[in-house]
Enzyme design. Structure first.
Site, PDB file in Angstrom:
ATOM      1  N   GLU A   1       0.834  -1.203   0.000  1.00  0.00           N
ATOM      2  CA  GLU A   1       0.000   0.000   0.000  1.00  0.00           C
ATOM      3  C   GLU A   1       0.871   1.256   0.000  1.00  0.00           C
ATOM      4  O   GLU A   1       0.652   2.183  -0.789  1.00  0.00           O
ATOM      5  CB  GLU A   1      -0.900  -0.020   1.245  1.00  0.00           C
ATOM      6  CG  GLU A   1      -1.819   1.163   1.377  1.00  0.00           C
ATOM      7  CD  GLU A   1      -2.883   1.183   0.298  1.00  0.00           C
ATOM      8  OE1 GLU A   1      -3.786   0.351   0.370  1.00  0.00           O
ATOM      9  OE2 GLU A   1      -2.803   2.029  -0.607  1.00  0.00           O
TER      10      GLU A   1
ATOM     11  N   ASP B   1       1.078   4.054  -2.929  1.00  0.00           N
ATOM     12  CA  ASP B   1       0.666   5.428  -2.652  1.00  0.00           C
ATOM     13  C   ASP B   1       1.777   6.424  -2.978  1.00  0.00           C
ATOM     14  O   ASP B   1       1.507   7.502  -3.495  1.00  0.00           O
ATOM     15  CB  ASP B   1       0.218   5.559  -1.188  1.00  0.00           C
ATOM     16  CG  ASP B   1      -1.004   4.687  -0.876  1.00  0.00           C
ATOM     17  OD1 ASP B   1      -1.607   4.152  -1.820  1.00  0.00           O
ATOM     18  OD2 ASP B   1      -1.333   4.532   0.316  1.00  0.00           O
TER      19      ASP B   1
ATOM     20  N   SER C   1      -7.571   2.265  -3.449  1.00  0.00           N
ATOM     21  CA  SER C   1      -6.242   2.643  -2.973  1.00  0.00           C
ATOM     22  C   SER C   1      -5.409   3.316  -4.041  1.00  0.00           C
ATOM     23  O   SER C   1      -4.526   4.102  -3.736  1.00  0.00           O
ATOM     24  CB  SER C   1      -5.463   1.378  -2.601  1.00  0.00           C
ATOM     25  OG  SER C   1      -5.647   1.073  -1.284  1.00  0.00           O
TER      26      SER C   1
ATOM     27  N   ASP D   1     -17.762  12.368 -16.828  1.00  0.00           N
ATOM     28  CA  ASP D   1     -18.877  11.632 -16.235  1.00  0.00           C
ATOM     29  C   ASP D   1     -18.772  10.154 -16.642  1.00  0.00           C
ATOM     30  O   ASP D   1     -18.628   9.844 -17.822  1.00  0.00           O
ATOM     31  CB  ASP D   1     -20.191  12.250 -16.738  1.00  0.00           C
ATOM     32  CG  ASP D   1     -21.401  11.744 -15.968  1.00  0.00           C
ATOM     33  OD1 ASP D   1     -21.216  10.984 -15.006  1.00  0.00           O
ATOM     34  OD2 ASP D   1     -22.531  12.129 -16.339  1.00  0.00           O
ATOM     35  N   ILE D   2     -18.838   9.265 -15.665  1.00  0.00           N
ATOM     36  CA  ILE D   2     -18.776   7.822 -15.944  1.00  0.00           C
ATOM     37  C   ILE D   2     -20.199   7.285 -15.862  1.00  0.00           C
ATOM     38  O   ILE D   2     -20.872   7.454 -14.843  1.00  0.00           O
ATOM     39  CB  ILE D   2     -17.863   7.100 -14.931  1.00  0.00           C
ATOM     40  CG1 ILE D   2     -16.493   7.788 -14.839  1.00  0.00           C
ATOM     41  CG2 ILE D   2     -17.720   5.614 -15.277  1.00  0.00           C
ATOM     42  CD1 ILE D   2     -15.739   7.901 -16.144  1.00  0.00           C
TER      43      ILE D   2
ATOM     44  N   GLY E   1     -24.425  11.996 -14.629  1.00  0.00           N
ATOM     45  CA  GLY E   1     -24.426  12.814 -13.419  1.00  0.00           C
ATOM     46  C   GLY E   1     -23.809  12.042 -12.262  1.00  0.00           C
ATOM     47  O   GLY E   1     -23.232  10.957 -12.447  1.00  0.00           O
TER      48      GLY E   1
ATOM     49  N   ASP F   1     -23.215   9.573  -9.207  1.00  0.00           N
ATOM     50  CA  ASP F   1     -23.750   8.276  -8.784  1.00  0.00           C
ATOM     51  C   ASP F   1     -22.866   7.707  -7.675  1.00  0.00           C
ATOM     52  O   ASP F   1     -21.697   8.069  -7.558  1.00  0.00           O
ATOM     53  CB  ASP F   1     -23.832   7.307  -9.980  1.00  0.00           C
ATOM     54  CG  ASP F   1     -22.494   7.141 -10.666  1.00  0.00           C
ATOM     55  OD1 ASP F   1     -21.587   6.536 -10.067  1.00  0.00           O
ATOM     56  OD2 ASP F   1     -22.334   7.634 -11.812  1.00  0.00           O
TER      57      ASP F   1
END
Ligand SMILES: *[C@@H]1O[C@H](CO)[C@@H](O)[C@H](O)[C@H]1NC(C)=O
Ligand SMILES: *[C@@H]1O[C@H](CO)[C@@H](O)[C@H](O)[C@H]1NC(C)=O
Ligand SMILES: *[C@@H]1O[C@H](CO)[C@@H](O)[C@H](O)[C@H]1NC(C)=O
Ligand SMILES: *[C@@H]1O[C@H](CO)[C@@H](O)[C@H](O)[C@H]1NC(C)=O
Length: 589
Positions: free
Chosen positions: A301, A305, A504, A547-548, A566, A568
């Site tokens: 992690e 990062d 992550s 927008d996905i 929009g 979600d």
């Protein structure tokens, strides 16, 4: 900073003042309780009466609503005070406890032969050590040993506790008491990447519609792999180095994880040969946080990062904050890192965290208190980003049986920006990653900045093929706010290339975009963006995101929420379009 002094008040004086004194018989009033042992934990047995507990107590802040108002005032683009972030002292004026609260709590402790040590700059948190036997009596509690069924980890907790009636309104909460959380790095999938080959010219034919830099060879086959060059191509993130040394990107790490320099070096040589391999990030440690640089001990992690912040936010000074688990309080240092940053005169302008848990097993009062701490840092001008979780609608890790959807922590807090995940199919059209956690908090109500967006989404669910409305709390704060790629990121761990997936990866990616935009704002003599959500949900902010509209986050025996046009609760408002976001951000004061 408010000095906490431990004067023992004379019984008569304290009785007159209406605070607790030894002459008064105080009535304990139930303060927090749980119906039973939370799923995943079992009662192991009684706690030894002599075991010393390190309890932390929060005092009621004198004017949190005032701080919240200031936070929105400096973060809402239409406000005349946009960008006029508060100083450390200004924030502390709102959250320091009232003197009478300090007096009342100290008198109660002193009457019981105890004293507290301040652990926050504003004096609203103190630490108190006391044996189990005394804690049980003081708080009308039954501290017992519980074990985490999955890990065997044992914790001492109580299913309820009380405080003297006279302390209501002065003492906010005692921790750890009814918190049974299990905060985890949000990293479900790691698979070895046999060849890291970001050079598109080595790939014979580009068989799909994605940018060439998003194709790599994996097991001698062309596969879509996210690399820094791929993110630059997808989102228009520039490779030009940032110029402002006062701009900082903070990356938090917990559970003994630290980020390895040698792995970052190999990552940069492979994927960012234009960045000098001699440059690196800084590490701060807290609560005995680790930083041995032993490549075998560094965390997946932490490496992810740092590689996708330092390795993509070209030239932005990056700080890794490695937080240890001295306090064993079930929160793995979440409380400590925020108090640590609030005590700094110049905290990082962006903070990304890829750790989280489910909201339910944490004390609701603690959840509120931590959320208020994020508001404090936001008011100071920090953009706080958290990964939304990797269990779809089934919580931070998923894998649990559930009928109602499981909200995650701390994404349900309205004062931070929650980041969900997308993936990149052959079509080149970003779609929701199925593990992307999203949903509605059971603690925080829907904040005004997202009300229209969320109402529109929920209205669209009615009558659809999905009958989900019974499974979530429609009045809650909804998340995530935004999203970014989260599937098959190439990273280096212990000298080996791996592919990892999870929100992550998404949170550092979005944080990088904000850090680079802050560089431009600071260069233009403007303040950093600070708390992002009022801007992101404004029409200027929302239209600067991609927008996905496809995919969903299944879980709890359901299809999950569908991604739609929009906002979600899978991909939020969408993924970054750097040029548009930069233009919108530079148009702000
Ligand atoms: C805040 O930081 C100062 C040094 O910068 C330190 O002396 C002090 O102990 C810190 N306060 C808390 C509550 O951690
Ligand atoms: C990849 O292809 C090369 C040359 O065709 C071959 O030598 C090598 O073994 C292959 N590697 C894998 C992992 O299949
Ligand atoms: C739903 O959320 C609200 C906050 O918006 C909270 O007050 C309420 O208790 C929640 N309901 C349930 C059943 O958790
Ligand atoms: C949806 O579920 C709720 C609760 O389970 C139920 O009362 C309602 O009738 C269902 N609506 C439809 C359209 O199936």
């Amino acid at each position: 900073m408010v000095a906490i002094t431990f004067l023992r008040l004379a019984a008569l004086v304290s009785a007159c003042a209406g605070v607790i004194g030894s002459a008064m018989v105080s009535t304990l009033q139930l303060h927090e309780a749980r119906k039973g042992v939370p799923a995943g934990f079992s009662l192991h047995g009684a706690a030894s009466p002599d075991t010393v507990l390190n309890l932390r107590m929060a005092l009621v802040q004198n004017d949190f609503p005032g701080l919240e108002e200031r936070l929105y005032d400096v973060s809402t683009p239409s406000s005349a005070n946009y960008g006029k972030h508060l100083s450390k002292a200004e924030v502390e004026q709102y959250v320091a406890p009232k003197p009478e609260s300090v007096t009342a709590v100290n008198a109660w402790l002193a009457d019981n032969g105890l004293s507290g040590t301040p652990i926050s700059a504003a004096g609203d948190w103190i630490a108190v050590q006391l044996p189990v036997s005394k804690a049980n009596k003081l708080l009308g509690a039954q501290f017992s040993v519980y074990s985490d069924d999955a890990t065997g980890r044992q914790v001492i907790r109580t299913l309820s506790y009380s405080i003297p009636a006279e302390l209501k309104g002065h003492l906010d909460l005692v921790h750890p008491t009814i918190t049974f959380s299990d905060i985890q790095p949000l990293l479900p999938v790691v698979s070895p990447l046999l060849q890291a080959n970001p050079q598109a010219e080595n790939i014979a034919a580009n068989p799909n519609a994605v940018p060439a830099s998003c194709n790599s060879l994996v097991n001698n086959k062309t596969a879509i792999v996210i690399t820094p060059a791929c993110l630059q191509a997808l989102y228009g993130i520039p490779a030009t180095p940032a110029t402002q040394s006062s701009n900082t990107l903070g990356v938090s790490g917990f559970l003994g994880q630290f980020a390895n320099n040698a792995d970052l070096n190999l990552f940069l040589t492979t994927f960012r040969p234009d960045i000098s391999p001699d440059t690196s990030f800084d590490t701060q440690t807290l609560d005995d946080g680790q930083n041995s640089q032993d490549p075998a001990a560094a965390g997946v992690e932490a490496n992810l990062d740092i590689q996708y912040t330092f390795g993509v936010a070209s030239g932005v000074p990056t700080n890794f904050i490695s937080v240890g688990d001295n306090n064993k309080d079930g929160l793995f240092g979440f409380l400590d890192i925020i108090n640590f940053l609030l005590n700094q005169t110049a905290p990082p302008q962006v903070l990304t965290t890829s750790y989280g848990a489910n909201e339910g097993p944490i004390s609701p009062m603690l959840v509120q208190n931590l959320c208020n701490a994020y508001a404090q840092l936001g008011a100071r001008g920090t953009s706080i980003l958290f990964a939304s979780g990797d269990g779809g609608v089934a919580g931070s890790q998923g894998g649990t049986t559930c009928s109602d959807f499981v909200p995650t922590f701390p994404s349900g807090c309205p004062f931070l920006t929650s980041v969900g995940a997308t993936s990149l199919p052959d079509s080149g059209i970003e779609t929701a990653a199925s593990f992307s956690s999203g949903g509605f908090s059971n603690i925080f109500p829907t904040p005004p900045y997202q009300k229209d967006a969320v109402d529109a989404y929920v209205a669209g669910l009615e009558g659809a093929e999905y009958n989900l409305t019974a499974k979530f709390n429609q009045s809650g704060r909804a998340y995530p706010d935004v999203s970014a790629q989260g599937v098959d990121f190439a990273i280096v761990v212990n000298g080996v290339f791996n592919l990892v997936s999870g929100t992550s990866a998404s949170s550092p990616t979005f944080a990088t975009v904000i850090a680079l935009i802050n560089d431009h704002r600071i260069a233009a003599g403007k303040p950093a963006l600070g708390f992002l959500n009022p801007f992101l949900y404004s029409s200027a902010g929302a239209s600067a995101l991609n927008d996905i509209t496809t995919g969903a986050n299944p879980g709890c025996d359901s299809t999950g929420f569908p991604a739609t046009e929009g906002w979600d609760p899978v991909t939020g408002l969408g993924t970054p379009d750097f040029a548009k976001l930069l233009a919108a951000a530079l148009a702000l004061p």
